[in-house]
Scaffold this motif. Structure first.
Motif, mmCIF file in Angstrom:
data_model
loop_
_atom_site.group_PDB
_atom_site.id
_atom_site.type_symbol
_atom_site.label_atom_id
_atom_site.label_comp_id
_atom_site.label_asym_id
_atom_site.label_seq_id
_atom_site.Cartn_x
_atom_site.Cartn_y
_atom_site.Cartn_z
ATOM 1 N N THR A 92 -29.736 -39.844 -6.434
ATOM 2 C CA THR A 92 -29.490 -39.321 -7.778
ATOM 3 C C THR A 92 -28.009 -39.319 -8.115
ATOM 4 O O THR A 92 -27.639 -39.124 -9.256
ATOM 5 C CB THR A 92 -30.031 -37.881 -7.898
ATOM 6 O OG1 THR A 92 -29.413 -37.077 -6.887
ATOM 7 C CG2 THR A 92 -31.532 -37.856 -7.744
ATOM 8 N N ARG A 93 -27.147 -39.551 -7.128
ATOM 9 C CA ARG A 93 -25.709 -39.616 -7.414
ATOM 10 C C ARG A 93 -25.248 -41.073 -7.411
ATOM 11 O O ARG A 93 -26.040 -41.982 -7.192
ATOM 12 C CB ARG A 93 -24.934 -38.786 -6.399
ATOM 13 C CG ARG A 93 -25.138 -39.218 -4.976
ATOM 14 C CD ARG A 93 -24.403 -38.285 -4.051
ATOM 15 N NE ARG A 93 -24.796 -38.566 -2.673
ATOM 16 C CZ ARG A 93 -24.288 -37.979 -1.648
ATOM 17 N NH1 ARG A 93 -23.373 -37.067 -1.806
ATOM 18 N NH2 ARG A 93 -24.685 -38.283 -0.441
ATOM 19 N N THR A 94 -23.986 -41.292 -7.640
ATOM 20 C CA THR A 94 -23.437 -42.637 -7.630
ATOM 21 C C THR A 94 -23.507 -43.183 -6.207
ATOM 22 O O THR A 94 -22.839 -42.670 -5.310
ATOM 23 C CB THR A 94 -21.978 -42.627 -8.133
ATOM 24 O OG1 THR A 94 -21.948 -42.043 -9.432
ATOM 25 C CG2 THR A 94 -21.419 -44.028 -8.194
ATOM 26 N N LYS A 144 -18.859 -38.840 -4.757
ATOM 27 C CA LYS A 144 -19.190 -37.463 -5.128
ATOM 28 C C LYS A 144 -18.894 -37.223 -6.599
ATOM 29 O O LYS A 144 -19.470 -36.348 -7.210
ATOM 30 C CB LYS A 144 -18.417 -36.492 -4.248
ATOM 31 C CG LYS A 144 -18.871 -36.546 -2.814
ATOM 32 C CD LYS A 144 -18.178 -35.510 -1.976
ATOM 33 C CE LYS A 144 -18.694 -35.608 -0.537
ATOM 34 N NZ LYS A 144 -18.111 -34.600 0.313
ATOM 35 N N ARG A 190 -18.634 -38.404 -10.668
ATOM 36 C CA ARG A 190 -19.455 -39.187 -11.576
ATOM 37 C C ARG A 190 -18.722 -40.467 -11.955
ATOM 38 O O ARG A 190 -17.507 -40.530 -11.941
ATOM 39 C CB ARG A 190 -19.752 -38.390 -12.842
ATOM 40 C CG ARG A 190 -20.547 -37.133 -12.582
ATOM 41 C CD ARG A 190 -21.332 -36.800 -13.844
ATOM 42 N NE ARG A 190 -22.078 -35.565 -13.692
ATOM 43 C CZ ARG A 190 -23.232 -35.475 -13.061
ATOM 44 N NH1 ARG A 190 -23.758 -36.506 -12.477
ATOM 45 N NH2 ARG A 190 -23.869 -34.341 -12.990
#
Length: 158
Positions: A82-84, A149, A151
Motif C-alpha cells: 500500500t506504500r510506495t 516511507k 509519499r
C-alpha cells in the motif's frame, strides 16, 4: 476417430515442448525431479522464479503494473503493497547476487539506473533499496525492492 485423437494428442504435446523450449531457453538450469533426497530441487519459489524469468524475457508487455522498462531491466509497482514500493528485475535470469557474472553486470547496472530514475521521478528521499538472499526470496530471481516511507511527490520543475 481414434487415430485422429492420437495425432491431435501428439501434435499438442510437440507444440507444448516447443513452446516450453522457447520460453525457458534463456533460464538458468534448475533441478526438476528428486529421485532421492534432493537439496537443489524445485521449491515453490524456484518455480515462481522460472516463470518470472520466462515472463520478463519473453512477454514483458503481459506483466501487470509495469512502470519503467529498458532493454535490460523492468520495474513494476509491488502488487501487494500500500506504500510506495517498486520491484526491479533484470531481463536476464540471475538467481541472486552471488550468481552475478561478468556478463550479467550490464543488466544489474541498468537496474540501478532504473532505480535512480524512479527515485528522481517520484521525488523520493526516505527510501531503502534491498535484494534478498536465496533463503529469503519469495521468487528465486534476482530483483531489487525500492521501498519509500515518504509519499511520491514528483520533483518541481522550477
Amino acid at each position: 476417430m481414434l487415430r485422429s485423437r492420437i495425432i491431435i494428442g501428439v501434435l499438442t504435446f510437440l507444440a507444448g515442448v516447443t513452446t516450453g523450449g522457447y520460453l525457458f531457453s534463456d533460464s538458468q538450469p534448475r533441478s526438476f525431479l528428486a529421485v532421492t533426497n534432493c537439496t537443489a530441487c524445485y521449491r515453490p519459489n524456484d518455480l515462481a522464479g522460472l516463470l518470472v524469468s520466462a515472463g520478463i524475457q519473453r512477454m514483458p508487455r503481459a506483466l501487470p503494473r509495469v512502470v519503467k522498462e529498458t532493454d535490460r531491466c523492468l520495474a513494476i509497482e509491488h502488487p501487494f503493497s500500500t506504500r510506495t514500493h517498486f520491484v526491479v528485475f533484470p531481463k536476464k535470469d540471475i538467481r541472486n547476487i552471488a550468481d552475478i557474472s561478468l556478463d550479467d553486470q550490464p543488466y544489474v547496472l541498468d537496474c540501478l539506473a532504473v532505480i535512480r530514475a524512479l527515485v528522481n521521478e517520484n521525488g523520493l528521499r526516505n527510501y531503502l533499496v534491498e535484494s534478498n538472499g536465496p533463503d529469503l526470496q519469495d521468487i528465486t530471481y534476482l530483483h531489487f525492492h525500492l521501498v519509500a516511507k515518504d509519499r511520491r511527490t514528483p520533483p518541481s520543475s522550477g
